[in-house]
Design a protein around this motif. Sequence first.
Motif, PDB file in Angstrom:
ATOM      1  N   VAL A 182     -48.489 -71.730 -30.152  1.00  0.00           N
ATOM      2  CA  VAL A 182     -47.195 -72.408 -30.019  1.00  0.00           C
ATOM      3  C   VAL A 182     -46.501 -71.798 -28.803  1.00  0.00           C
ATOM      4  O   VAL A 182     -46.281 -70.587 -28.751  1.00  0.00           O
ATOM      5  CB  VAL A 182     -46.322 -72.199 -31.274  1.00  0.00           C
ATOM      6  CG1 VAL A 182     -44.969 -72.857 -31.082  1.00  0.00           C
ATOM      7  CG2 VAL A 182     -47.000 -72.752 -32.511  1.00  0.00           C
ATOM      8  N   SER A 183     -46.172 -72.622 -27.829  1.00  0.00           N
ATOM      9  CA  SER A 183     -45.447 -72.150 -26.662  1.00  0.00           C
ATOM     10  C   SER A 183     -43.957 -72.387 -26.919  1.00  0.00           C
ATOM     11  O   SER A 183     -43.550 -73.500 -27.267  1.00  0.00           O
ATOM     12  CB  SER A 183     -45.913 -72.913 -25.418  1.00  0.00           C
ATOM     13  OG  SER A 183     -45.114 -72.544 -24.327  1.00  0.00           O
ATOM     14  N   VAL A 184     -43.177 -71.325 -26.766  1.00  0.00           N
ATOM     15  CA  VAL A 184     -41.759 -71.392 -27.146  1.00  0.00           C
ATOM     16  C   VAL A 184     -40.873 -71.352 -25.901  1.00  0.00           C
ATOM     17  O   VAL A 184     -41.059 -70.505 -25.023  1.00  0.00           O
ATOM     18  CB  VAL A 184     -41.421 -70.220 -28.096  1.00  0.00           C
ATOM     19  CG1 VAL A 184     -39.931 -70.143 -28.371  1.00  0.00           C
ATOM     20  CG2 VAL A 184     -42.195 -70.377 -29.400  1.00  0.00           C
ATOM     21  N   ASP A 185     -39.928 -72.284 -25.834  1.00  0.00           N
ATOM     22  CA  ASP A 185     -39.054 -72.362 -24.669  1.00  0.00           C
ATOM     23  C   ASP A 185     -37.708 -72.953 -25.065  1.00  0.00           C
ATOM     24  O   ASP A 185     -37.426 -73.128 -26.258  1.00  0.00           O
ATOM     25  CB  ASP A 185     -39.719 -73.218 -23.570  1.00  0.00           C
ATOM     26  CG  ASP A 185     -40.019 -74.628 -24.053  1.00  0.00           C
ATOM     27  OD1 ASP A 185     -39.177 -75.222 -24.765  1.00  0.00           O
ATOM     28  OD2 ASP A 185     -41.106 -75.145 -23.747  1.00  0.00           O
ATOM     29  N   VAL A 210     -58.281 -74.870 -28.142  1.00  0.00           N
ATOM     30  CA  VAL A 210     -57.067 -74.239 -28.687  1.00  0.00           C
ATOM     31  C   VAL A 210     -56.030 -75.331 -28.948  1.00  0.00           C
ATOM     32  O   VAL A 210     -55.698 -76.114 -28.061  1.00  0.00           O
ATOM     33  CB  VAL A 210     -56.489 -73.186 -27.708  1.00  0.00           C
ATOM     34  CG1 VAL A 210     -55.190 -72.588 -28.257  1.00  0.00           C
ATOM     35  CG2 VAL A 210     -57.505 -72.073 -27.443  1.00  0.00           C
ATOM     36  N   GLU A 211     -55.513 -75.357 -30.175  1.00  0.00           N
ATOM     37  CA  GLU A 211     -54.493 -76.353 -30.535  1.00  0.00           C
ATOM     38  C   GLU A 211     -53.144 -75.861 -30.008  1.00  0.00           C
ATOM     39  O   GLU A 211     -52.610 -74.861 -30.481  1.00  0.00           O
ATOM     40  CB  GLU A 211     -54.474 -76.460 -32.067  1.00  0.00           C
ATOM     41  CG  GLU A 211     -53.537 -77.514 -32.611  1.00  0.00           C
ATOM     42  CD  GLU A 211     -53.361 -77.325 -34.120  1.00  0.00           C
ATOM     43  OE1 GLU A 211     -54.343 -76.974 -34.826  1.00  0.00           O
ATOM     44  OE2 GLU A 211     -52.227 -77.510 -34.577  1.00  0.00           O
ATOM     45  N   LEU A 212     -52.619 -76.586 -29.002  1.00  0.00           N
ATOM     46  CA  LEU A 212     -51.363 -76.175 -28.363  1.00  0.00           C
ATOM     47  C   LEU A 212     -50.215 -77.049 -28.835  1.00  0.00           C
ATOM     48  O   LEU A 212     -50.329 -78.272 -28.881  1.00  0.00           O
ATOM     49  CB  LEU A 212     -51.503 -76.307 -26.832  1.00  0.00           C
ATOM     50  CG  LEU A 212     -50.231 -76.133 -26.015  1.00  0.00           C
ATOM     51  CD1 LEU A 212     -49.722 -74.687 -26.079  1.00  0.00           C
ATOM     52  CD2 LEU A 212     -50.451 -76.535 -24.552  1.00  0.00           C
ATOM     53  N   SER A 213     -49.095 -76.400 -29.190  1.00  0.00           N
ATOM     54  CA  SER A 213     -47.882 -77.175 -29.457  1.00  0.00           C
ATOM     55  C   SER A 213     -46.696 -76.434 -28.821  1.00  0.00           C
ATOM     56  O   SER A 213     -46.843 -75.313 -28.348  1.00  0.00           O
ATOM     57  CB  SER A 213     -47.673 -77.358 -30.959  1.00  0.00           C
ATOM     58  OG  SER A 213     -47.620 -76.101 -31.583  1.00  0.00           O
ATOM     59  N   HIS A 214     -45.557 -77.094 -28.798  1.00  0.00           N
ATOM     60  CA  HIS A 214     -44.359 -76.520 -28.174  1.00  0.00           C
ATOM     61  C   HIS A 214     -43.233 -76.481 -29.204  1.00  0.00           C
ATOM     62  O   HIS A 214     -43.143 -77.357 -30.056  1.00  0.00           O
ATOM     63  CB  HIS A 214     -43.912 -77.365 -26.974  1.00  0.00           C
ATOM     64  CG  HIS A 214     -44.986 -77.487 -25.936  1.00  0.00           C
ATOM     65  ND1 HIS A 214     -45.149 -76.585 -24.922  1.00  0.00           N
ATOM     66  CD2 HIS A 214     -45.974 -78.400 -25.793  1.00  0.00           C
ATOM     67  CE1 HIS A 214     -46.191 -76.943 -24.179  1.00  0.00           C
ATOM     68  NE2 HIS A 214     -46.702 -78.053 -24.687  1.00  0.00           N
ATOM     69  N   MET A 215     -42.380 -75.479 -29.078  1.00  0.00           N
ATOM     70  CA  MET A 215     -41.273 -75.360 -30.023  1.00  0.00           C
ATOM     71  C   MET A 215     -40.068 -74.787 -29.282  1.00  0.00           C
ATOM     72  O   MET A 215     -40.228 -73.905 -28.421  1.00  0.00           O
ATOM     73  CB  MET A 215     -41.693 -74.410 -31.152  1.00  0.00           C
ATOM     74  CG  MET A 215     -40.824 -74.450 -32.379  1.00  0.00           C
ATOM     75  SD  MET A 215     -41.437 -73.317 -33.676  1.00  0.00           S
ATOM     76  CE  MET A 215     -42.601 -74.343 -34.522  1.00  0.00           C
ATOM     77  N   LEU A 216     -38.885 -75.267 -29.617  1.00  0.00           N
ATOM     78  CA  LEU A 216     -37.678 -74.699 -29.020  1.00  0.00           C
ATOM     79  C   LEU A 216     -37.376 -73.347 -29.672  1.00  0.00           C
ATOM     80  O   LEU A 216     -37.647 -73.150 -30.862  1.00  0.00           O
ATOM     81  CB  LEU A 216     -36.487 -75.649 -29.197  1.00  0.00           C
ATOM     82  CG  LEU A 216     -36.615 -76.986 -28.460  1.00  0.00           C
ATOM     83  CD1 LEU A 216     -35.446 -77.896 -28.814  1.00  0.00           C
ATOM     84  CD2 LEU A 216     -36.690 -76.775 -26.943  1.00  0.00           C
ATOM     85  N   VAL A 217     -36.832 -72.441 -28.895  1.00  0.00           N
ATOM     86  CA  VAL A 217     -36.697 -71.059 -29.364  1.00  0.00           C
ATOM     87  C   VAL A 217     -35.808 -70.944 -30.605  1.00  0.00           C
ATOM     88  O   VAL A 217     -36.083 -70.135 -31.497  1.00  0.00           O
ATOM     89  CB  VAL A 217     -36.217 -70.133 -28.214  1.00  0.00           C
ATOM     90  CG1 VAL A 217     -34.855 -70.525 -27.678  1.00  0.00           C
ATOM     91  CG2 VAL A 217     -36.235 -68.680 -28.645  1.00  0.00           C
TER      92      VAL A 217
END
Length: 355
Positions: A182-185, A210-217
């Motif tokens: 999970v990439s957090v930004d 690799v299963e990539l997802s994004h999430m707000l901090v």
Amino acid sequence: MPYKIAVLPGDGIGPEVVAEALKVLKAVGAPSEFEHALVGGSAYDATGNPLPPATLELCRQADAVLLGAVGGPKWDRLEPVELRPEVGALLPLRAELNLYANVRPAHTFHALVNASPLKGKNGLIDLVVMRELTGGIYFGKPRERREGGTQAVDTCVYSRFEIERIAHRGFEIARQRRSKMVSVDKANVLETSRLWRETVTALGTDYPDVELSHMLVDNCAMQLVRDPRQFDVILTENMFGDILSDEAAVITGSLGLLPSASLSDARDGRVFGLYEPIHGSAPDIAGQGKANPLAAILSAAMMMRFSFGDAQSADRIERAVERALNDGLRTADIAGHGPTISTTQMGDAVAARLS
Ligand code: NAD
């Protein structure tokens, strides 16, 4: 070729916990040469500089660095601030040694699951926070400043290159684990975060496994408490990582058990890194034999795994720690009302359980 390890015990409980980590490294049979140097308040007292040039040079010549902790009330008010151990030693060490990838596992041990403030209702937590360590708002130029006493400015800067190199590391570590990242930004507000998300997404095509997802901090901070087991690897920038990695640490319930690695690029086929427990110098218990050495010992295990590619020795150390805990051995910080053992007894117990 033996591994050359620069040993920087530092201040407070640093020397006590580092001694136990060295005991375990020797017992595991790592072919290492250890060279000690001063850092932090003790270095300031001896030389007037919290990071003496000889210490920096030793680190540059070494294959890896093992650090205890720096700081304490005696040095926390020194002026100018560059003389204080954290500002004058830790930040320049990271920058000078190009330690851009901070790896902080947060892991609960079976034996301590009820020590978590979440009281084990989330089961065992096993995640890694990958924090970018040499960029972002802590280093952006123009540096922090006051404008006329009523306004202050900090600058957050990220380049595509800085994001790519930490993201590569994150994907590689995810591959060695459960292959989820999970990439957090804060891409809904910040331009640096939009570049971060764009760059990580583009790089993700190189790691289709690799299963990539994004999430707000802000959501991530909440999800860590609500359901920490959804996470495998959390990839994030410097300031968000600073906060999230402490949050992830506290939900495991034991500051004295958490190791960290700060990695640079490979040199001669070995990944250069600095390894240290996440806790500080704990001046309240220094010199009393009460410090828990397990975080330092587990940092040594990370050194074997990341810098020396010796996963077998790393696993042996980690299993020995698990066994000591399963056998009910506890330093004061994790004993509750039960019996306690000392720092050196815990080091001996781990060394004796290496198989
Ligand atoms: P700390 O982590 O030193 O201590 C917080 C609490 O946890 C204390 O009650 C301490 O006794 C306990 N604790 C910490 N490590 C422990 C261990 N291994 N075993 C048992 N108990 C442990 O944080 P702090 O009190 O905020 O900071 C003390 C000093 O350390 C300050 O000068 C701070 O600047 C410095 N510091 C250094 C680092 C570092 O070197 N990387 C990190 C954090 C704080």
